[in-house]
Design a protein around this motif. Structure first.
Motif, PDB file in Angstrom:
ATOM      1  N   ARG A 102     -24.047 -24.406  18.035  1.00  0.00           N
ATOM      2  CA  ARG A 102     -24.233 -23.198  18.839  1.00  0.00           C
ATOM      3  C   ARG A 102     -23.048 -22.244  18.660  1.00  0.00           C
ATOM      4  N   LEU A 103     -23.356 -20.936  18.741  1.00  0.00           N
ATOM      5  CA  LEU A 103     -22.328 -19.912  18.647  1.00  0.00           C
ATOM      6  C   LEU A 103     -22.680 -18.776  19.596  1.00  0.00           C
ATOM      7  N   TYR A 104     -21.784 -18.486  20.530  1.00  0.00           N
ATOM      8  CA  TYR A 104     -21.998 -17.364  21.455  1.00  0.00           C
ATOM      9  C   TYR A 104     -21.632 -16.073  20.734  1.00  0.00           C
ATOM     10  N   ARG A 105     -22.584 -15.143  20.627  1.00  0.00           N
ATOM     11  CA  ARG A 105     -22.373 -13.908  19.888  1.00  0.00           C
ATOM     12  C   ARG A 105     -22.382 -12.676  20.798  1.00  0.00           C
ATOM     13  N   GLY A 106     -22.285 -12.913  22.086  1.00  0.00           N
ATOM     14  CA  GLY A 106     -22.357 -11.803  23.025  1.00  0.00           C
ATOM     15  C   GLY A 106     -21.021 -11.175  23.323  1.00  0.00           C
ATOM     16  N   PRO A 107     -21.022 -10.177  24.212  1.00  0.00           N
ATOM     17  CA  PRO A 107     -19.772  -9.531  24.607  1.00  0.00           C
ATOM     18  C   PRO A 107     -18.935 -10.445  25.491  1.00  0.00           C
ATOM     19  N   CYS A 108     -17.651 -10.216  25.507  1.00  0.00           N
ATOM     20  CA  CYS A 108     -16.778 -10.990  26.399  1.00  0.00           C
ATOM     21  C   CYS A 108     -17.048 -10.554  27.839  1.00  0.00           C
ATOM     22  N   ARG A 109     -17.312 -11.519  28.689  1.00  0.00           N
ATOM     23  CA  ARG A 109     -17.617 -11.259  30.095  1.00  0.00           C
ATOM     24  C   ARG A 109     -16.720 -12.120  30.977  1.00  0.00           C
ATOM     25  N   SER A 110     -16.673 -11.774  32.254  1.00  0.00           N
ATOM     26  CA  SER A 110     -15.922 -12.580  33.214  1.00  0.00           C
ATOM     27  C   SER A 110     -16.710 -13.845  33.538  1.00  0.00           C
ATOM     28  N   ILE A 111     -16.029 -14.800  34.143  1.00  0.00           N
ATOM     29  CA  ILE A 111     -16.701 -16.041  34.559  1.00  0.00           C
ATOM     30  C   ILE A 111     -17.817 -15.723  35.538  1.00  0.00           C
ATOM     31  N   ASP A 112     -17.551 -14.816  36.477  1.00  0.00           N
ATOM     32  CA  ASP A 112     -18.558 -14.480  37.498  1.00  0.00           C
ATOM     33  C   ASP A 112     -19.802 -13.842  36.871  1.00  0.00           C
ATOM     34  N   GLU A 113     -19.604 -12.954  35.898  1.00  0.00           N
ATOM     35  CA  GLU A 113     -20.746 -12.301  35.251  1.00  0.00           C
ATOM     36  C   GLU A 113     -21.613 -13.311  34.501  1.00  0.00           C
ATOM     37  N   LEU A 114     -20.972 -14.223  33.788  1.00  0.00           N
ATOM     38  CA  LEU A 114     -21.728 -15.214  33.040  1.00  0.00           C
ATOM     39  C   LEU A 114     -22.347 -16.267  33.952  1.00  0.00           C
ATOM     40  N   ASP A 115     -21.653 -16.585  35.043  1.00  0.00           N
ATOM     41  CA  ASP A 115     -22.212 -17.537  35.998  1.00  0.00           C
ATOM     42  C   ASP A 115     -23.460 -16.970  36.657  1.00  0.00           C
ATOM     43  N   GLU A 116     -23.462 -15.666  36.918  1.00  0.00           N
ATOM     44  CA  GLU A 116     -24.646 -15.010  37.484  1.00  0.00           C
ATOM     45  C   GLU A 116     -25.814 -15.081  36.502  1.00  0.00           C
ATOM     46  N   ALA A 117     -25.535 -14.818  35.215  1.00  0.00           N
ATOM     47  CA  ALA A 117     -26.589 -14.913  34.212  1.00  0.00           C
ATOM     48  C   ALA A 117     -27.076 -16.353  34.057  1.00  0.00           C
TER      49      ALA A 117
END
Length: 383
Positions: free
Chosen positions: A307-322
Motif C-alpha cells: 500500500r502507498l498513500y498518495r494523498g495530501p498531507c493532512r492532520s490526524i484529526d482530518e484523517l481520523d474523521e475520514a
C-alpha cells in the motif's frame, strides 16, 4: 484553489467572446469551429432546481443498477474483429446484439461495441478486451434493464482461464465497498455473460463481467455534472471527499490513478462550483491482485500488495474523521465479502486479510499518525 480555475474560466470566456466578435467583423469564409475549452464548463449556467432534481431521480432509478443479483445476458458479435482492435482510444465499433430476460421473455437489443482501455488492450495482458457498449437507437432497450442507458463500460474476464473469474469478482467488490462509504461513487452490476460469435453462432466463453455506471449518472445522482479538467491540484477539490477517496485507494491498494492527468478519475462539479474527484477502474489494485498487475516503478513499491498513500498531507484529526466513515461500515464490508459465494475460499481469505490490515492502520489516532502523517511529503498533486 477553486478560485484559480473559475478565474481562468472567466478569462477564457472573455477572450473567446472577443475573438468571436473579431472573426464576425472580418467575415472570414467558412471558419472552422474551434475545440471547446473545458474551462468554459465551469461558468456555464445551471439548470433550474426542478430539472436538477428530475435528473437526480431519473439517474438513481436506472433499472440496471437497482438490483445486486448477477445479470445473465448473451452478447452476440464478431469477437475476432472486436478483440483485434488493440489501439488505445480507437473509435471503431461493431454491430452486436445483447439479449436479456424480461417479463415477456428474452429480448434482443441492437447495440454497437468496441474495445476500450489501455493496459488490458495489450495482448500479453489480456486475450479478451474490455468492451464499450453503445445503445444507439432510442427505445430499443425499453422494458429491459438497459432502459435509459446510452453507453456503458463492460469489464470482461481478460483471459480464458476460469481463475480470472475471481479477479472480476474482486474488482466488482471494490466498487461495492466504495458505495458503502459514499454515494459519490460509480455503481457496478455484476453479470454472467455468454459471448456468442455472430458468424458461427458458437459460444466463445461464459464468464463473469461487470457493467459500470455512466459517469453522467454518477454526477447527476449527486446533483452535479462532469467537467473535463486535467491538471487539478489537491486544493482545487473538496477536502473531505478527497480524503475519503485517498483512504479508499489506500484500502484497496490502488496506485493506478492520477487526478492531475485524469487517469481513472472523473471530476464532478456541484451547483456551488465545488469540485469532487471520483475514482474508477480498480483492476490493478492489491485487493484484486490480478497476475498482470504491477505498480509504476517510479512509486518505489515492489508489488500492488504494497500500500502507498498518495494523498495530501493532512492532520490526524482530518484523517481520523475520514477514517470514521470506513470504520462505521467495517462489518458491512466483511458481510459483503462473505456474500460473494462464487469467490474461491483462498481468494476470500486473501481479500479478508488485506482489508483487516487496512482497518488496523486506521483503528486509532496513533496508528493513523504512524501510517499517514509521519513522513508525509507535501505536494500539490500526484502525477
Amino acid at each position: 484553489m477553486r478560485m484559480r480555475l473559475v478565474s481562468a474560466a472567466v478569462a477564457v470566456l472573455l477572450v473567446s467572446t472577443s475573438a468571436g466578435t473579431l472573426v464576425a467583423q472580418k467575415a472570414a469564409p467558412a471558419p472552422t469551429v474551434p475545440k471547446k475549452n473545458p474551462l468554459l464548463k465551469l461558468v456555464e449556467p445551471w439548470p433550474a432546481d426542478d430539472v436538477v432534481q428530475a435528473r437526480r431521480v431519473e439517474s438513481d432509478a436506472r433499472p440496471l443498477f437497482k438490483d445486486t443479483e448477477p445479470l445473465a445476458f448473451t452478447l452476440t458479435a464478431d469477437f475476432n474483429a472486436v478483440n483485434h482492435e488493440r489501439k488505445p482510444n480507437n473509435k471503431k465499433v461493431f454491430p452486436a446484439v445483447i439479449t436479456v430476460q424480461t417479463a415477456k421473455g428474452p429480448q434482443d437489443v441492437p447495440v454497437k461495441i468496441g474495445s476500450r482501455g489501455h493496459f488490458r488492450l495489450m495482448p500479453r495482458n489480456c486475450e479478451f478486451v474490455p468492451i464499450h457498449m453503445e445503445i444507439s437507437r432510442e427505445g430499443e432497450a425499453a422494458g429491459t434493464v438497459f432502459e435509459g442507458q446510452t453507453s456503458l463500460k463492460l469489464g470482461t474476464h481478460c483471459q480464458g482461464d476460469r481463475e480470472y473469474d475471481n479477479y472480476t469478482l474482486r474488482e466488482y467488490l471494490t466498487y461495492r465497498l466504495f458505495n458503502l462509504v459514499t454515494p459519490l461513487s460509480f455503481r457496478a452490476r455484476l453479470a454472467r455473460a455468454t459471448y456468442v460469435d455472430a458468424k458461427t453462432k458458437k459460444t466463445v466463453s461464459n464468464r463473469y463481467a461487470i457493467f459500470i455506471e455512466h459517469e453522467n449518472d454518477v454526477a447527476r445522482r449527486f446533483g452535479g455534472r462532469i467537467v473535463e479538467l486535467n491538471r487539478i491540484q489537491f486544493t482545487d477539490l473538496d477536502a473531505q471527499a478527497l480524503n475519503r477517496m485517498m483512504l479508499f485507494e489506500y484500502m484497496i491498494g490502488n496506485t493506478d490513478y492520477s487526478i492531475w492527468a485524469l487517469h481513472n478519475v472523473r471530476i464532478v462539479q456541484d451547483r456551488s462550483r465545488t469540485l469532487y474527484a471520483v475514482p474508477y477502474d480498480f483492476d490493478l489494485s492489491g485487493l484484486v491482485h490480478a497476475p498482470y498487475a504491477s505498480p509504476d516503478p517510479k512509486l518505489g513499491i515492489r508489488s500492488v500488495l504494497d500500500r502507498l498513500y498518495r494523498g495530501p498531507c493532512r492532520s490526524i484529526d482530518e484523517l481520523d474523521e475520514a477514517a470514521a466513515a470506513f470504520r462505521t461500515k467495517r462489518a458491512d464490508m466483511f458481510t459483503l465479502l462473505d456474500s460473494m459465494r462464487d469467490l474461491k475460499p483462498e481468494a476470500r481469505t486473501e481479500a479478508k486479510a488485506y482489508l483487516e490490515a487496512f482497518f488496523r492502520a486506521i483503528e486509532r489516532p496513533d496508528s493513523i499518525k504512524r501510517q499517514f502523517v509521519n513522513g508525509c511529503k507535501p505536494a500539490p498533486t500526484m502525477n
